[in-house]
Design a protein around this motif. Sequence first.
Motif, short mmCIF file in Angstrom:
data_model
loop_
_atom_site.label_atom_id
_atom_site.label_comp_id
_atom_site.label_asym_id
_atom_site.label_seq_id
_atom_site.Cartn_x
_atom_site.Cartn_y
_atom_site.Cartn_z
N PHE A 33 68.37 10.65 5.43
CA PHE A 33 67.73 11.57 4.50
C PHE A 33 66.59 10.86 3.80
O PHE A 33 66.67 9.68 3.50
CB PHE A 33 68.73 12.06 3.44
CG PHE A 33 70.00 12.64 4.00
CD1 PHE A 33 71.09 11.81 4.27
CD2 PHE A 33 70.13 13.99 4.24
CE1 PHE A 33 72.27 12.33 4.77
CE2 PHE A 33 71.31 14.52 4.74
CZ PHE A 33 72.38 13.68 5.01
N TYR A 35 64.35 11.17 0.23
CA TYR A 35 64.28 11.77 -1.10
C TYR A 35 63.02 11.31 -1.81
O TYR A 35 62.49 10.23 -1.55
CB TYR A 35 65.50 11.35 -1.94
CG TYR A 35 66.78 12.07 -1.61
CD1 TYR A 35 67.56 11.67 -0.54
CD2 TYR A 35 67.22 13.13 -2.39
CE1 TYR A 35 68.75 12.32 -0.25
CE2 TYR A 35 68.40 13.79 -2.11
CZ TYR A 35 69.16 13.38 -1.03
OH TYR A 35 70.33 14.03 -0.74
N GLN A 37 61.66 10.76 -5.84
CA GLN A 37 62.03 10.70 -7.25
C GLN A 37 60.76 10.49 -8.06
O GLN A 37 60.20 9.39 -8.10
CB GLN A 37 63.04 9.59 -7.52
CG GLN A 37 63.57 9.59 -8.94
CD GLN A 37 64.65 8.55 -9.18
OE1 GLN A 37 64.71 7.53 -8.48
NE2 GLN A 37 65.50 8.79 -10.16
N GLN A 41 62.40 11.50 -13.33
CA GLN A 41 63.08 12.69 -12.82
C GLN A 41 64.28 12.32 -11.95
O GLN A 41 64.52 11.15 -11.67
CB GLN A 41 62.10 13.53 -11.99
CG GLN A 41 60.85 13.97 -12.74
CD GLN A 41 61.15 14.97 -13.82
OE1 GLN A 41 61.92 15.91 -13.62
NE2 GLN A 41 60.56 14.77 -14.98
N SER A 42 64.98 13.35 -11.53
CA SER A 42 66.09 13.17 -10.60
C SER A 42 65.55 13.09 -9.18
O SER A 42 64.35 13.10 -8.95
CB SER A 42 67.07 14.33 -10.76
OG SER A 42 68.21 14.12 -9.97
N LEU A 43 66.45 13.03 -8.23
CA LEU A 43 66.07 12.92 -6.83
C LEU A 43 66.01 14.29 -6.19
O LEU A 43 66.89 15.14 -6.41
CB LEU A 43 67.10 12.06 -6.07
CG LEU A 43 67.05 10.56 -6.30
CD1 LEU A 43 67.69 10.17 -7.64
CD2 LEU A 43 67.75 9.82 -5.16
N LEU A 45 65.55 16.18 -2.43
CA LEU A 45 65.60 15.97 -0.98
C LEU A 45 64.33 16.50 -0.34
O LEU A 45 63.93 17.65 -0.58
CB LEU A 45 66.82 16.68 -0.39
CG LEU A 45 67.03 16.58 1.11
CD1 LEU A 45 67.29 15.12 1.51
CD2 LEU A 45 68.18 17.47 1.56
N ILE A 90 58.82 7.48 -6.36
CA ILE A 90 59.67 6.60 -5.57
C ILE A 90 60.16 7.41 -4.38
O ILE A 90 60.61 8.55 -4.55
CB ILE A 90 60.88 6.11 -6.38
CG1 ILE A 90 60.45 5.52 -7.71
CG2 ILE A 90 61.68 5.10 -5.57
CD1 ILE A 90 61.61 5.31 -8.68
N LEU A 92 62.86 7.44 -1.34
CA LEU A 92 64.15 6.80 -1.06
C LEU A 92 64.71 7.28 0.26
O LEU A 92 64.75 8.48 0.55
CB LEU A 92 65.15 7.12 -2.17
CG LEU A 92 64.81 6.53 -3.53
CD1 LEU A 92 65.09 7.50 -4.65
CD2 LEU A 92 65.59 5.23 -3.74
N PHE A 104 72.04 4.66 -0.52
CA PHE A 104 70.59 4.67 -0.67
C PHE A 104 70.00 3.28 -0.50
O PHE A 104 70.63 2.27 -0.84
CB PHE A 104 70.21 5.19 -2.07
CG PHE A 104 70.35 6.67 -2.20
CD1 PHE A 104 71.58 7.25 -2.42
CD2 PHE A 104 69.23 7.48 -2.08
CE1 PHE A 104 71.70 8.64 -2.53
CE2 PHE A 104 69.35 8.85 -2.19
CZ PHE A 104 70.58 9.43 -2.41
N GLY A 107 64.38 1.95 -2.40
CA GLY A 107 63.24 2.79 -2.69
C GLY A 107 61.90 2.12 -2.42
O GLY A 107 61.78 0.89 -2.39
N PRO B 44 69.66 4.38 -6.24
CA PRO B 44 70.97 4.81 -6.72
C PRO B 44 72.09 4.03 -6.03
O PRO B 44 72.06 3.84 -4.81
CB PRO B 44 71.02 6.29 -6.34
CG PRO B 44 69.61 6.70 -6.16
CD PRO B 44 68.91 5.48 -5.63
N PHE B 89 73.80 9.73 -12.26
CA PHE B 89 73.60 11.03 -11.64
C PHE B 89 74.90 11.51 -11.02
O PHE B 89 75.58 10.74 -10.34
CB PHE B 89 72.56 10.96 -10.52
CG PHE B 89 71.16 10.64 -10.97
CD1 PHE B 89 70.67 9.34 -10.92
CD2 PHE B 89 70.33 11.64 -11.43
CE1 PHE B 89 69.39 9.05 -11.33
CE2 PHE B 89 69.03 11.36 -11.83
CZ PHE B 89 68.56 10.07 -11.78
N GLY B 104 72.02 16.15 -9.79
CA GLY B 104 71.81 16.64 -11.14
C GLY B 104 70.64 15.94 -11.80
O GLY B 104 69.99 15.08 -11.20
N THR B 105 70.40 16.27 -13.06
CA THR B 105 69.21 15.78 -13.75
C THR B 105 69.34 14.35 -14.26
O THR B 105 68.35 13.72 -14.54
CB THR B 105 68.84 16.70 -14.92
OG1 THR B 105 69.97 16.83 -15.78
CG2 THR B 105 68.45 18.08 -14.42
#
Lengths: 113, 113
Positions: A33, A35, A37, A41-43, A45, A90, A92, A104, A107, B44, B89, B104-105
């Motif tokens: 996968f 991602y 970021q 912020q969050s990740l 997809l 970033i 990832l 993961f 990054g 992560p 997260f 999530g955030t």
Amino acid sequence: SAVISQKPSRDICQRGTSLTIQCQVDSQVTMMFWYRQQPGQSLTLIATANQGSEATYESGFVIDKFPISRPNLTFSTLTVSNLSPEDSSIYLCSVEFSGNTIYFGEGSWLTVV
Amino acid sequence: GESVGLHLPTLSVQEGDNSIINCAYSNSASDYFIWYKQESGKGPQFIIDIRSNMDKRQGQRVTVLLNKTVKHLSLQIAATQPGDSAVYFCAEIRITGFQKLVFGTGTRLLVSP
């Protein structure tokens, strides 16, 4: 767990150029996968890359902007094309390993100037 | 729309206290949840996971609780240490043709000595 290596770890790129990020895993994995970021912020997809098939992109991400290769079970690349400052993030790589658990890489930190 | 979110963006605790980080999810069909820790400048890191057929799982100093009735997930860290300072997260796996991890955030945990 799997050891996931990403290159480059950091880069500063000019707008309009492209950056290709490599992801190498020390074990054969079916699902990889990518991602993004964004700062603070969050990740999110970008796409799922399975070996031997076209990558599956999430809503808001297109192949022309984020072409992905998956030539074998241990390697994938993500290219971020036609860079703009909004692409500074970033990126990832992650893999599904040992039944659902997803690990993961560290990054690739991209800054577009 | 469906989402995985967190109640508190920042949690400050004293060293030695127990920390509780909460997460709400909205997709009752999700069957697998993971907590990740992200330290500054790193990717992560997997902490602990739980499947939907469980309501509690314990690891080393960490416990994850799952309440499917109210769609709530929590991460408890015992005897919090300065090294626990990071962003945490929660993420859920949604089975939509193939598995993908939705994040999530994030909650920032600050541990004071």
